[in-house]
Design a protein around this motif. Structure first.
Motif, PDB file in Angstrom:
ATOM      1  N   GLY A 164      -9.771  -2.689  -6.459  1.00 43.20           N
ATOM      2  CA  GLY A 164      -9.279  -2.181  -7.734  1.00 43.20           C
ATOM      3  C   GLY A 164      -9.123  -0.673  -7.821  1.00 43.20           C
ATOM      4  O   GLY A 164      -8.931  -0.129  -8.904  1.00 43.20           O
ATOM      5  N   TYR A 165      -9.195   0.016  -6.682  1.00 44.55           N
ATOM      6  CA  TYR A 165      -9.030   1.466  -6.674  1.00 44.55           C
ATOM      7  C   TYR A 165      -7.568   1.836  -6.469  1.00 44.55           C
ATOM      8  O   TYR A 165      -6.813   1.090  -5.859  1.00 44.55           O
ATOM      9  N   SER A 166      -7.196   3.004  -6.967  1.00 48.06           N
ATOM     10  CA  SER A 166      -5.842   3.530  -6.795  1.00 48.06           C
ATOM     11  C   SER A 166      -5.863   4.484  -5.603  1.00 48.06           C
ATOM     12  O   SER A 166      -6.483   5.550  -5.671  1.00 48.06           O
ATOM     13  N   VAL A 167      -5.227   4.073  -4.504  1.00 48.32           N
ATOM     14  CA  VAL A 167      -5.286   4.851  -3.260  1.00 48.32           C
ATOM     15  C   VAL A 167      -3.916   4.969  -2.603  1.00 48.32           C
ATOM     16  O   VAL A 167      -3.046   4.130  -2.798  1.00 48.32           O
ATOM     17  N   THR A 168      -3.767   6.026  -1.823  1.00 49.18           N
ATOM     18  CA  THR A 168      -2.563   6.282  -1.035  1.00 49.18           C
ATOM     19  C   THR A 168      -3.016   6.681   0.358  1.00 49.18           C
ATOM     20  O   THR A 168      -3.905   7.513   0.511  1.00 49.18           O
ATOM     21  N   ASN A 169      -2.416   6.083   1.387  1.00 51.31           N
ATOM     22  CA  ASN A 169      -2.775   6.404   2.768  1.00 51.31           C
ATOM     23  C   ASN A 169      -1.955   7.588   3.265  1.00 51.31           C
ATOM     24  O   ASN A 169      -0.743   7.613   3.104  1.00 51.31           O
ATOM     25  N   MET A 170      -2.634   8.576   3.893  1.00 49.65           N
ATOM     26  CA  MET A 170      -1.926   9.688   4.517  1.00 49.65           C
ATOM     27  C   MET A 170      -1.568   9.281   5.934  1.00 49.65           C
ATOM     28  O   MET A 170      -2.434   9.183   6.802  1.00 49.65           O
ATOM     29  N   THR A 171      -0.283   9.004   6.158  1.00 49.33           N
ATOM     30  CA  THR A 171       0.170   8.554   7.470  1.00 49.33           C
ATOM     31  C   THR A 171       0.069   9.687   8.487  1.00 49.33           C
ATOM     32  O   THR A 171       0.249  10.851   8.152  1.00 49.33           O
ATOM     33  N   GLY A 172      -0.272   9.339   9.717  1.00 44.32           N
ATOM     34  CA  GLY A 172      -0.389  10.349  10.771  1.00 44.32           C
ATOM     35  C   GLY A 172      -1.733  11.041  10.815  1.00 44.32           C
ATOM     36  O   GLY A 172      -2.098  11.643  11.810  1.00 44.32           O
ATOM     37  N   GLY A 173      -2.478  10.959   9.710  1.00 47.74           N
ATOM     38  CA  GLY A 173      -3.829  11.517   9.665  1.00 47.74           C
ATOM     39  C   GLY A 173      -3.908  13.002   9.991  1.00 47.74           C
ATOM     40  O   GLY A 173      -2.928  13.743   9.903  1.00 47.74           O
ATOM     41  N   MET A 174      -5.097  13.417  10.380  1.00 47.57           N
ATOM     42  CA  MET A 174      -5.353  14.836  10.652  1.00 47.57           C
ATOM     43  C   MET A 174      -4.586  15.314  11.895  1.00 47.57           C
ATOM     44  O   MET A 174      -4.382  16.512  12.062  1.00 47.57           O
ATOM     45  N   MET A 175      -4.132  14.395  12.740  1.00 45.11           N
ATOM     46  CA  MET A 175      -3.328  14.787  13.902  1.00 45.11           C
ATOM     47  C   MET A 175      -1.993  15.405  13.441  1.00 45.11           C
ATOM     48  O   MET A 175      -1.423  16.227  14.146  1.00 45.11           O
ATOM     49  N   GLU A 176      -1.531  14.992  12.249  1.00 40.47           N
ATOM     50  CA  GLU A 176      -0.272  15.519  11.722  1.00 40.47           C
ATOM     51  C   GLU A 176      -0.484  16.689  10.761  1.00 40.47           C
ATOM     52  O   GLU A 176       0.471  17.323  10.331  1.00 40.47           O
ATOM     53  N   MET A 196       0.850  -1.190   0.000  1.00 39.01           N
ATOM     54  CA  MET A 196       0.000   0.000   0.000  1.00 39.01           C
ATOM     55  C   MET A 196       0.890   1.246   0.000  1.00 39.01           C
ATOM     56  O   MET A 196       1.835   1.340   0.765  1.00 39.01           O
ATOM     57  N   LYS A 197       0.551   2.190  -0.848  1.00 44.83           N
ATOM     58  CA  LYS A 197       1.304   3.440  -0.928  1.00 44.83           C
ATOM     59  C   LYS A 197       0.968   4.332   0.262  1.00 44.83           C
ATOM     60  O   LYS A 197      -0.147   4.301   0.770  1.00 44.83           O
ATOM     61  N   ALA A 198       1.954   5.131   0.679  1.00 43.90           N
ATOM     62  CA  ALA A 198       1.749   6.058   1.790  1.00 43.90           C
ATOM     63  C   ALA A 198       2.332   7.419   1.440  1.00 43.90           C
ATOM     64  O   ALA A 198       3.242   7.527   0.619  1.00 43.90           O
ATOM     65  N   ILE A 199       1.773   8.447   2.070  1.00 51.60           N
ATOM     66  CA  ILE A 199       2.225   9.822   1.875  1.00 51.60           C
ATOM     67  C   ILE A 199       2.099  10.520   3.223  1.00 51.60           C
ATOM     68  O   ILE A 199       1.201  10.205   4.005  1.00 51.60           O
ATOM     69  N   THR A 200       2.996  11.449   3.516  1.00 55.88           N
ATOM     70  CA  THR A 200       2.911  12.161   4.789  1.00 55.88           C
ATOM     71  C   THR A 200       1.942  13.336   4.669  1.00 55.88           C
ATOM     72  O   THR A 200       1.668  13.822   3.572  1.00 55.88           O
ATOM     73  N   ALA A 201       1.470  13.801   5.824  1.00 56.14           N
ATOM     74  CA  ALA A 201       0.576  14.961   5.856  1.00 56.14           C
ATOM     75  C   ALA A 201       1.286  16.172   5.248  1.00 56.14           C
ATOM     76  O   ALA A 201       0.676  16.970   4.528  1.00 56.14           O
ATOM     77  N   LYS A 202       2.589  16.306   5.518  1.00 62.32           N
ATOM     78  CA  LYS A 202       3.366  17.432   4.982  1.00 62.32           C
ATOM     79  C   LYS A 202       3.393  17.383   3.449  1.00 62.32           C
ATOM     80  O   LYS A 202       3.238  18.413   2.788  1.00 62.32           O
TER      81      LYS A 202
END
Length: 98
Positions: free
Chosen positions: A80-92, A1-7
């Motif tokens: 089958g969706y293209s998604v990236t998780n924002m690590t740290g969520g709204m807290m970050e 799973m792809k991830a991206i930071t809040a920044k």
């Protein structure tokens, strides 16, 4: 799973990149502020409302801390969706909210 930071997401928003944000928090949580133009589909409803999403587009999935968005991203990826998780969520999240 792809991830991206809040920044990193904040940079994309500031640069007015054409990104799609899916907020899987509960409606009450979203009332405290969400990223502009984010689509809110609470995690328990995602299975029933995922047809509102376009499989041809990439979504950045957001929640409070990154846990629920991680579950949502894994689920959507399996569908089958293209998604990236924002690590740290709204807290970050330090960017603007609406």
């Amino acid at each position: 799973m792809k991830a991206i930071t809040a920044k990193e997401v904040e940079q994309l928003v500031q640069n007015q990149e054409n990104i799609r944000i899916l907020d899987v928090r509960e409606v009450e949580e979203v009332k405290t502020g969400k990223i502009a133009n984010a689509l809110n589909i609470p995690l328990p409803l995602l299975e029933f409302r995922m047809q509102e999403l376009d499989k041809a587009k990439n979504y950045i999935v957001v929640c409070r801390s990154g846990g629920r968005s991680g579950m949502a991203a894994r689920f959507l990826e399996q569908q089958g969706y293209s998604v990236t998780n924002m690590t740290g969520g709204m807290m970050e999240w330090k960017g603007e909210t609406v």
